[in-house]
Every structure is written in C-alpha cells, then in structure tokens.
Write an enzyme that holds these catalytic residues in place. Structure first.
Site, PDB file in Angstrom:
ATOM      1  N   LYS A 175       7.079   6.896 -31.270  1.00 26.89           N
ATOM      2  CA  LYS A 175       7.936   6.020 -30.219  1.00 26.89           C
ATOM      3  C   LYS A 175       6.899   5.833 -29.252  1.00 26.89           C
ATOM      4  O   LYS A 175       6.562   6.971 -28.481  1.00 26.89           O
ATOM      5  CB  LYS A 175       9.237   6.485 -29.856  1.00 26.89           C
ATOM      6  CG  LYS A 175      10.511   6.660 -30.847  1.00 26.89           C
ATOM      7  CD  LYS A 175      11.782   7.284 -30.446  1.00 26.89           C
ATOM      8  CE  LYS A 175      12.546   6.397 -29.341  1.00 26.89           C
ATOM      9  NZ  LYS A 175      13.700   7.400 -28.936  1.00 26.89           N
TER      10      LYS A 175
HETATM   11  O1  G3P Z   1      16.394   7.009 -27.358  1.00 31.65           O
HETATM   12  C1  G3P Z   1      16.687   6.010 -26.249  1.00 31.65           C
HETATM   13  C2  G3P Z   1      18.183   5.717 -25.855  1.00 31.65           C
HETATM   14  O2  G3P Z   1      18.900   6.271 -27.015  1.00 31.65           O
HETATM   15  C3  G3P Z   1      18.788   5.857 -24.749  1.00 31.65           C
HETATM   16  O3  G3P Z   1      19.731   6.047 -24.918  1.00 31.65           O
HETATM   17  O4  G3P Z   1      22.022   6.829 -24.264  1.00 31.65           O
HETATM   18  O5  G3P Z   1      20.357   7.381 -22.911  1.00 31.65           O
HETATM   19  O6  G3P Z   1      21.054   5.362 -22.975  1.00 31.65           O
HETATM   20  P1  G3P Z   1      20.885   6.406 -23.472  1.00 31.65           P
END
Ligand code: G3P
Length: 244
Positions: free
Chosen positions: A86
């Site tokens: 990533k």
């Molecule tokens: O992996 C990145 C993404 O899943 C971020 O998610 O839940 O932190 O908005 P969140």
C-alpha cells in the site's frame, strides 16, 4: 468481487474467516498500532492464519520514493507473492507506485479522496485504488460517488486496476458499491458482520424451528429422523424375511 477484512486483530480475523467468504486482509499503520506490540509480529500472525492465496495489503511508512520502494520490496520478500504494497497517493507516493509497479510488485494506492487521484494512481500502475469512502463523506464529499466514478473511469480507459474501496461505517455504503460492480471492498469485521446479520431472519427461523419441534415432538433434526427411519426399515425387513 473481493471482500477483505480491514483489521489486524487476530481473534476478529479468525472469527470472520471462519464464516464469511473472505479474500484477504488489509492493514494500515493505525490499524497495526491499535493492536500494540511489534507490527511485524502482528502481520506474521495474520499471514499465518490466512488461507492459501489470500491477499495481504500492508502500507509502507516511509515518505520518500526510494525508501517506499525499499519497504515494498522488503515486505514482498517477507510475505510472498500475495503481498500487496500500500502506497499513499502523495507526491513521492506516485513516483513509488510507478517504480514498484514496473518491477511487477502489486501496489494498492491508498488514501484516495478524489476521482482524479484514483485515475492517476491507476495510470501510474497501481493494481488497486483505495478510496476512503466514509472519510470523504465526513468531509462533505460523496464517497460512494467518487468510488463509483473511479470504477467507471478505470473501465472506460481499460486500465488493469480495480477499486478497493475502504473506510466504511455502514452496510448501505457497501451496497451502493456492490451495485456499481466495483472490484473489491475492505471493511472492519463489525461492518462485514452487518452485511449478513438480520434480526428478522432470526425471528423467522426461530418460528420455523418451533413449528417443526412441535410436529416431531422434540429436538430431532433430519439426521435423527433419517437414522430412525433406517432403523425401522431394517426391523421391518427382518420381520418380512425371518431367518430359517
Ligand atoms: O485502510 C484505510 C481505511 O480503511 C481507513 O479507514 O475506518 O480509518 O476511515 P477508517
């Protein structure tokens, strides 16, 4: 379409793998930090419980292109061919995406918050483009619309890339993207569980169970009924053909 778990808790990952069709796990630095301990050991544990062929997406934490590429290579050497690196869609990240992709290492461009960022990441060679759906919603940008637009643009331009939509807070956001035909989603175990759980289902099945139990007079299942029927058949055969 692929469905991945966006989490690093080994118990929750095991629990989710145990009953849902899952294609892999995605992590980010925050997700790993939330687990505590050595992030590499956390990743090794996750890798060890994933079924053969499952994807593992791990985000680099360097900021300059050379270090990002070095991290990507190291991660790939550590976890093998199903490891996806990533890379955030920063200035240096775009350069690193291009460098890693040209080595044949699959890259997931992450932190995407606009349609053009997603398109450009795919042009740079990313295999997956990860728009943060709920985070966009929180900033007044329609996250589902951006993810859908990226998907359509990738198809229009015949790019070998798919949307891996991330950052979900509810199952309706997921549904809208499933309808749009996007390539992959990644979500926390709680969001994935909400895709299949429904209290009305539980009520309907409980009523059917009660009706059946009343009819058979107990807790017998079809396995029990079939075994009992076979016993009865054997006994009636013996009666019909007495041994001489
Ligand atoms: O992996 C990145 C993404 O899943 C971020 O998610 O839940 O932190 O908005 P969140």
């Amino acid at each position: 379409m692929l469905i991945l778990i966006d989490h690093a808790n080994i118990d929750l990952i095991r629990e989710t793998l145990d009953y849902l069709p899952i294609d892999g796990v995605t992590t980010n630095p925050t997700i790993l930090a939330n687990e505590g301990g050595d992030p590499l050991e956390v990743l090794r544990k996750i890798h060890s419980v994933l079924p053969e062929g499952s994807q593992l997406h791990v985000q680099v934490v360097s900021h300059d292109r050379e270090s990002m590429v070095a991290e990507g290579r190291a991660l790939r050497a550590e976890f093998g061919k199903h490891l996806h690196v990533k890379i955030p869609v920063t200035h240096e990240g775009f350069a690193a995406i291009n460098m890693l992709a040209s080595e044949g290492i699959p890259v997931t461009a992450t932190g995407v918050h606009s349609t053009l960022q997603g398109f450009m990441a795919a042009q740079a060679g990313a295999r997956y483009v990860a728009p943060y759906v709920n985070r966009m919603d929180n900033f007044g940008i329609n996250g589902v619309r951006v993810a859908t637009e990226i998907h359509q643009i990738l198809r229009t331009h015949h790019l070998h890339a798919d949307v891996l939509a991330a950052s979900f807070k509810n199952s309706d956001q997921v549904l809208r993207l499933v309808e749009a035909g996007i390539g992959a989603i990644t979500a926390a175990p709680s969001v994935l569980a909400a895709l299949v759980a429904n209290p009305i289902t539980d009520v309907a099945i409980a009523a059917q169970d009660a009706d059946f139990a009343r009819q058979v007079g107990g807790e017998e299942t079809f396995s029990d009924l079939i075994a009992l029927a076979h016993q009865r058949d054997q006994q009636s055969l013996k009666v019909a053909q007495p041994e001489l």
